[in-house]
Design a protein around this motif. Sequence first.
Motif, PDB file in Angstrom:
ATOM      1  N   GLY A  14       0.829  -1.205   0.000  1.00  0.00           N
ATOM      2  CA  GLY A  14       0.000   0.000   0.000  1.00  0.00           C
ATOM      3  C   GLY A  14       0.861   1.251   0.000  1.00  0.00           C
ATOM      4  N   THR A  15       1.919   1.228   0.787  1.00  0.00           N
ATOM      5  CA  THR A  15       2.863   2.349   0.843  1.00  0.00           C
ATOM      6  C   THR A  15       3.576   2.519  -0.497  1.00  0.00           C
ATOM      7  OG1 THR A  15       3.195   1.984   3.207  1.00  0.00           O
ATOM      8  CG2 THR A  15       4.861   3.284   2.069  1.00  0.00           C
ATOM      9  N   LEU A  16       4.020   1.415  -1.082  1.00  0.00           N
ATOM     10  CA  LEU A  16       4.697   1.481  -2.371  1.00  0.00           C
ATOM     11  C   LEU A  16       3.774   2.054  -3.445  1.00  0.00           C
ATOM     12  CD1 LEU A  16       7.161   0.824  -4.150  1.00  0.00           C
ATOM     13  CD2 LEU A  16       6.171  -1.452  -4.480  1.00  0.00           C
ATOM     14  N   PHE A  17       2.540   1.573  -3.500  1.00  0.00           N
ATOM     15  CA  PHE A  17       1.599   2.050  -4.516  1.00  0.00           C
ATOM     16  C   PHE A  17       1.227   3.518  -4.302  1.00  0.00           C
ATOM     17  CE2 PHE A  17      -0.173  -2.549  -4.788  1.00  0.00           C
ATOM     18  CZ  PHE A  17       0.918  -2.930  -5.550  1.00  0.00           C
ATOM     19  N   HIS A  18       1.108   3.937  -3.051  1.00  0.00           N
ATOM     20  CA  HIS A  18       0.656   5.302  -2.758  1.00  0.00           C
ATOM     21  C   HIS A  18       1.784   6.336  -2.825  1.00  0.00           C
ATOM     22  CE1 HIS A  18      -2.343   8.089  -1.276  1.00  0.00           C
ATOM     23  NE2 HIS A  18      -1.457   8.550  -0.402  1.00  0.00           N
ATOM     24  N   TYR A  19       2.955   6.003  -2.284  1.00  0.00           N
ATOM     25  CA  TYR A  19       4.061   6.963  -2.190  1.00  0.00           C
ATOM     26  C   TYR A  19       5.215   6.681  -3.146  1.00  0.00           C
ATOM     27  CZ  TYR A  19       1.921   8.618   2.132  1.00  0.00           C
ATOM     28  OH  TYR A  19       1.060   9.137   3.063  1.00  0.00           O
ATOM     29  N   GLY A  20       5.292   5.462  -3.676  1.00  0.00           N
ATOM     30  CA  GLY A  20       6.455   5.086  -4.473  1.00  0.00           C
ATOM     31  C   GLY A  20       7.608   4.707  -3.557  1.00  0.00           C
ATOM     32  N   ALA A  21       8.759   4.427  -4.163  1.00  0.00           N
ATOM     33  CA  ALA A  21       9.916   3.963  -3.389  1.00  0.00           C
ATOM     34  C   ALA A  21      10.896   5.084  -3.071  1.00  0.00           C
ATOM     35  CB  ALA A  21      10.633   2.853  -4.150  1.00  0.00           C
ATOM     36  N   GLY A  22      10.627   6.300  -3.539  1.00  0.00           N
ATOM     37  CA  GLY A  22      11.610   7.374  -3.414  1.00  0.00           C
ATOM     38  C   GLY A  22      11.649   8.103  -2.091  1.00  0.00           C
ATOM     39  N   GLY A  23      10.596   8.081  -1.321  1.00  0.00           N
ATOM     40  CA  GLY A  23      10.564   8.819  -0.060  1.00  0.00           C
ATOM     41  C   GLY A  23      10.968   7.951   1.112  1.00  0.00           C
ATOM     42  N   PHE A  24      10.707   8.460   2.305  1.00  0.00           N
ATOM     43  CA  PHE A  24      11.053   7.718   3.519  1.00  0.00           C
ATOM     44  C   PHE A  24      10.007   6.678   3.883  1.00  0.00           C
ATOM     45  CE2 PHE A  24       8.331  11.040   5.140  1.00  0.00           C
ATOM     46  CZ  PHE A  24       7.616  10.420   6.150  1.00  0.00           C
ATOM     47  N   GLU A  25       8.792   6.806   3.354  1.00  0.00           N
ATOM     48  CA  GLU A  25       7.698   5.930   3.771  1.00  0.00           C
ATOM     49  C   GLU A  25       7.938   4.469   3.397  1.00  0.00           C
ATOM     50  OE1 GLU A  25       5.991  10.032   2.824  1.00  0.00           O
ATOM     51  OE2 GLU A  25       7.270   8.605   1.752  1.00  0.00           O
ATOM     52  N   PHE A  26       8.360   4.229   2.168  1.00  0.00           N
ATOM     53  CA  PHE A  26       8.544   2.845   1.731  1.00  0.00           C
ATOM     54  C   PHE A  26       9.662   2.134   2.492  1.00  0.00           C
ATOM     55  CE2 PHE A  26      10.425  -0.401  -1.062  1.00  0.00           C
ATOM     56  CZ  PHE A  26       9.345  -1.275  -1.108  1.00  0.00           C
ATOM     57  N   PRO A  27      10.851   2.735   2.658  1.00  0.00           N
ATOM     58  CA  PRO A  27      11.870   2.026   3.457  1.00  0.00           C
ATOM     59  C   PRO A  27      11.417   1.729   4.888  1.00  0.00           C
ATOM     60  CG  PRO A  27      12.893   3.785   2.220  1.00  0.00           C
ATOM     61  CD  PRO A  27      11.404   3.937   2.039  1.00  0.00           C
ATOM     62  N   MET A  28      10.657   2.649   5.481  1.00  0.00           N
ATOM     63  CA  MET A  28      10.149   2.379   6.835  1.00  0.00           C
ATOM     64  C   MET A  28       9.232   1.166   6.836  1.00  0.00           C
ATOM     65  SD  MET A  28       9.477   6.164   8.389  1.00  0.00           S
ATOM     66  CE  MET A  28       8.735   5.525   9.859  1.00  0.00           C
ATOM     67  N   ALA A  29       8.307   1.100   5.877  1.00  0.00           N
ATOM     68  CA  ALA A  29       7.390  -0.030   5.796  1.00  0.00           C
ATOM     69  C   ALA A  29       8.140  -1.318   5.462  1.00  0.00           C
ATOM     70  CB  ALA A  29       6.301   0.245   4.754  1.00  0.00           C
ATOM     71  N   LEU A  30       9.158  -1.214   4.605  1.00  0.00           N
ATOM     72  CA  LEU A  30       9.944  -2.386   4.202  1.00  0.00           C
ATOM     73  C   LEU A  30      10.671  -2.999   5.396  1.00  0.00           C
ATOM     74  CD1 LEU A  30      11.083  -4.162   1.882  1.00  0.00           C
ATOM     75  CD2 LEU A  30      12.948  -2.504   1.707  1.00  0.00           C
ATOM     76  N   PHE A  31      11.357  -2.180   6.174  1.00  0.00           N
ATOM     77  CA  PHE A  31      12.108  -2.723   7.311  1.00  0.00           C
ATOM     78  C   PHE A  31      11.185  -3.161   8.438  1.00  0.00           C
ATOM     79  CE2 PHE A  31      15.537  -0.606   5.030  1.00  0.00           C
ATOM     80  CZ  PHE A  31      16.419  -1.668   4.960  1.00  0.00           C
ATOM     81  N   PHE A  32      10.051  -2.498   8.592  1.00  0.00           N
ATOM     82  CA  PHE A  32       9.049  -2.954   9.554  1.00  0.00           C
ATOM     83  C   PHE A  32       8.557  -4.349   9.151  1.00  0.00           C
ATOM     84  CE2 PHE A  32       4.484  -2.880  10.937  1.00  0.00           C
ATOM     85  CZ  PHE A  32       4.737  -3.032  12.287  1.00  0.00           C
ATOM     86  N   ALA A  33       8.284  -4.547   7.864  1.00  0.00           N
ATOM     87  CA  ALA A  33       7.845  -5.859   7.372  1.00  0.00           C
ATOM     88  C   ALA A  33       8.924  -6.913   7.593  1.00  0.00           C
ATOM     89  CB  ALA A  33       7.468  -5.774   5.895  1.00  0.00           C
TER      90      ALA A  33
END
Length: 154
Positions: A64-83
């Motif tokens: 959901g984070t990847l689709f909404h924000y893409g991979a360029g910001g801080f949101e996706f890496p945070m969600a990735l490492f949380f996962a």
Amino acid sequence: MFDFITDLLSNPLFLSAAGGWLISQGSKVLYQSVKQHGLSPKTIFTSGGMPSSHTATVTGLLFGTLFHYGAGGFEFPMALFFAFVVIYDALNVRYQASEHGKALNWLAGHECRDDSWFQNHKKFDEHLGHTFPEVAVGMAVGFGAAVLVRLFLC
């Protein structure tokens, strides 16, 4: 208060994560109800089993984070490492705790019948962690929930 609920229910990240959890936990409850010939309220909140609800939830959030924000910001890496942390925990730490529970329950039933600690202690939970197939299906469910949210609600 109404704005909070409206905002939450229109948030694609919340919907992706919640959808992953609802689909995976719902399928577990349905499976166990059929297997046990009736619904057990305990099944709704149990850990372990097919598919991994923890994994489905964090994978839904991740995609959901990847689709909404893409991979360029801080949101996706945070969600990735949380996962990564949650999935590692399900496959390793919680899985090992399940194995320890099985061993201790076996000991209590076979070797330590005279030990008062085992006699006075409730049975250990043997269904805490997940196998790789349970995690893999949980990942597929979470991904599917995020895709559905992206296709139909965004």
